[in-house]
Motif scaffolding. Structure first.
Motif, short mmCIF file in Angstrom:
data_model
loop_
_atom_site.label_atom_id
_atom_site.label_comp_id
_atom_site.label_asym_id
_atom_site.label_seq_id
_atom_site.Cartn_x
_atom_site.Cartn_y
_atom_site.Cartn_z
N TYR A 99 47.21 47.39 44.68
CA TYR A 99 46.00 46.95 45.01
C TYR A 99 45.16 47.59 46.08
O TYR A 99 45.10 47.40 47.09
N GLY A 139 41.04 41.68 38.44
CA GLY A 139 42.35 42.01 38.49
C GLY A 139 42.79 41.67 39.76
O GLY A 139 44.12 42.13 40.10
N TYR A 140 42.10 41.57 40.74
CA TYR A 140 42.50 41.18 42.34
C TYR A 140 42.87 39.67 42.42
O TYR A 140 42.67 39.21 43.68
#
Length: 330
Positions: free
Chosen positions: A294, A309-310
């Motif tokens: 990340y 996606g985080y």
């Protein structure tokens, strides 16, 4: 609440350096106990939902403060309300210095491309800089933590004066993106309870959080949910007597650290580089997600913005890592 708590170490140093300067803190009545250990400090309550609401209410508030004989104002908040007060004080010829929040630096730190990934000035130092500009330079290295406060009868009844290590756990944060998954936190609590070395106190607020913590409390011998069982003033006394606090990047971390309690923090899409590391805590006490996976972290200062996606970055922090960090610190 975290911003308020971060002011405490700064004000302790100020008071020690300038004992003859009258010091008045303007804050909500609920936050007043946060400043209880600082001698010769007056707390003036702002009622921004009542008589001090709106422009007319703030004008009334400024008039009330003027009667206290204030000659300089340190604005450690720098928001809309304090900007109004700044203007009103300036009209009366009273000097106001506002905290520089470093917005451009923080924007560079959180942008997705060409990120300026570096440690920024801490919020505590930004507060100290305000006093320096007012003519009161202070050195935060001179800070001294207060002695542990005496426990009330309510706290003694709740803790039963356990001789085990006292561990506080504050499992919630304002945003889900910086809140450790509950199932992982339960794994941490389960392992620590089985070890039988800790008396674990759960911190939170609101009915939903209280219900969750009550459910956890009911399953373990060494776990106590304190929500609704103590006043805020008593919560602070308990926090100040902990051996360790485990918290998100949230207010409870700053409440614990202002008493010198070793504080382990779990970080999601935020990052200590933004300047919100709890006071006096080594970076080793900050447990971060997988930054290789990340690599846009930090995506925001407060955890309210992140790319697709985080959503589950904190899933990359395994319970074993948290457990081992707590055991090593103790």
């Amino acid at each position: 609440m975290g911003d308020v708590a971060m002011a405490v170490p700064v004000l302790r140093v100020f008071r020690a350096a300038y004992p003859d300067v009258k010091l008045t803190v303007l804050t909500r009545k609920f936050f007043a106990p946060i400043f209880a250990d600082i001698d010769n400090l007056e707390v003036y309550h702002s009622d921004v939902e009542g008589k001090h609401k709106g422009i007319f209410g703030l004008t009334r508030l400024q008039n009330e403060l003027q009667k206290l004989g204030i000659t300089a104002v340190a604005d450690l908040h720098n928001v809309l309300r304090s900007n109004v007060l700044k203007t009103l004080f300036s009209f009366k010829g009273i000097k106001v210095v506002q905290v520089d929040k470093g917005r451009s630096e923080k924007k560079a730190l959180t942008r997705p491309v060409n990120k300026a990934f570096k440690q920024l000035k801490t919020t505590h130092q930004r507060y100290a800089d305000v006093f320096k500009e007012l003519g009161y330079p202070i050195d935060l290295n001179d800070h001294e933590f207060p002695k542990k406060q005496s426990l009330t009868s309510n706290i003694i009844e709740l803790t039963q004066q356990s001789t085990k290590k006292w561990l506080g756990i504050a499992p919630f944060a304002q945003y889900e993106s910086k809140t450790y998954p509950l199932e992982y936190m339960v794994e941490v609590i389960d392992a620590l309870d089985k070890g039988d070395q800790f008396e674990i106190f759960l911190f939170g607020g609101g009915k939903k959080e209280a219900d969750i913590l009550n459910n956890i409390d009911s399953k373990y011998k060494n776990v106590t949910n304190i929500v609704g069982k103590l006043s805020f003033e008593e919560e602070l006394k308990l926090i100040g007597n902990l051996d360790t606090m485990l918290s998100m990047d949230s207010g409870n971390a700053h409440l614990a650290s202002m008493y010198g309690v070793p504080t382990i923090t779990l970080w999601g899409v935020t990052h200590p580089f933004a300047g919100f590391m709890p006071f006096g805590q080594p970076i080793e006490n900050a447990i971060l997600p997988n930054l290789a996976k990340y690599d846009q972290i930090p995506t925001s200062i407060y955890g309210n913005k992140f790319p697709p996606g985080y959503e589950k970055v904190m899933d990359s922090i395994k319970p074993e890592t948290v457990i081992n960090t707590i055991n090593a610190l103790i």
